[in-house]
Design a protein around this motif. Structure first.
Motif, short mmCIF file in Angstrom:
data_model
loop_
_atom_site.label_atom_id
_atom_site.label_comp_id
_atom_site.label_asym_id
_atom_site.label_seq_id
_atom_site.Cartn_x
_atom_site.Cartn_y
_atom_site.Cartn_z
N ASP A 247 0.81 -1.22 0.00
CA ASP A 247 0.00 0.00 0.00
C ASP A 247 0.84 1.28 0.00
O ASP A 247 0.30 2.37 0.11
N TRP A 248 2.18 1.17 -0.15
CA TRP A 248 3.03 2.36 -0.13
C TRP A 248 2.76 3.21 -1.36
O TRP A 248 2.60 2.70 -2.47
N ASP A 249 2.71 4.52 -1.15
CA ASP A 249 2.42 5.47 -2.22
C ASP A 249 3.32 6.68 -2.05
O ASP A 249 3.27 7.36 -1.03
#
Length: 180
Positions: free
Chosen positions: A173-175
């Motif tokens: 889920d890293w953005d």
């Protein structure tokens, strides 16, 4: 050291960063642009504050490029006046020898700096670094994990920066456009 102090800001995913610069170089970087941060820096340097946006243009552009993933190293002049001799020795070693995408432990940095100070003292030096990001204290980790971080909102900012640099793997889920 006489001269003047100028401030500029860079809007980043981590918020509006405040940069202080003298004629010598970058003297401070704060994760929040507040009147208190400006006042502390002005008092600590003892310099009059001037409006000099041209002086700050290279530093602010470099920060924007770093957060865009386009800059792998800050080649900016640094004004070390807000550091002690030991801090300067440790932070200079860090700045000159730990590149983008790499980490070093507190103990290893203590050894490499030649100061003979214990890892815990290195942690205190990192916590008092007046120029985070440019002098990359987020790249200093504990031998057992990430360690602490006093910049921004804490250790999650450190994790985010190390993920940006590829030092640690991104979670699913890293953005890059979302702050921790």
């Amino acid at each position: 050291m006489n001269g003047t102090l100028a401030f500029g800001t860079a809007d980043t995913v981590l918020g509006r960063l405040l940069v202080g610069e003298t004629e010598t170089g970058i003297v401070s970087l704060h994760f929040r642009d507040t009147p208190a941060a400006r006042a502390r820096t002005a008092k600590a340097t003892g310099l009059p504050v001037v409006d000099a946006p041209g002086r700050l243009a290279p530093a602010l552009a470099a920060l924007r490029d770093y957060f865009a993933g386009d800059l792998k190293g800050f080649d900016l002049p640094i004004d070390w006046r807000l550091t002690s001799d030991v801090q300067r020795q440790v932070l200079t070693t860090l700045h000159e020898s730990v590149p983008y995408g790499r980490t070093i432990t507190y103990g290893e940095l203590g050894d490499r700096s030649g100061t003979g100070v214990h890892a815990q003292v290195i942690g205190q030096v990192m916590g008092s670094n007046p120029i985070p990001l440019v002098v990359p204290c987020h790249r200093v980790v504990a031998s057992t994990g990430l360690g602490g971080y006093s910049g921004g909102s804490g250790v999650e900012v450190k994790r985010w920066l190390l993920t940006l640099e590829g030092s640690i793997p991104a979670t699913l889920d890293w953005d890059v456009t979302r702050a921790p």
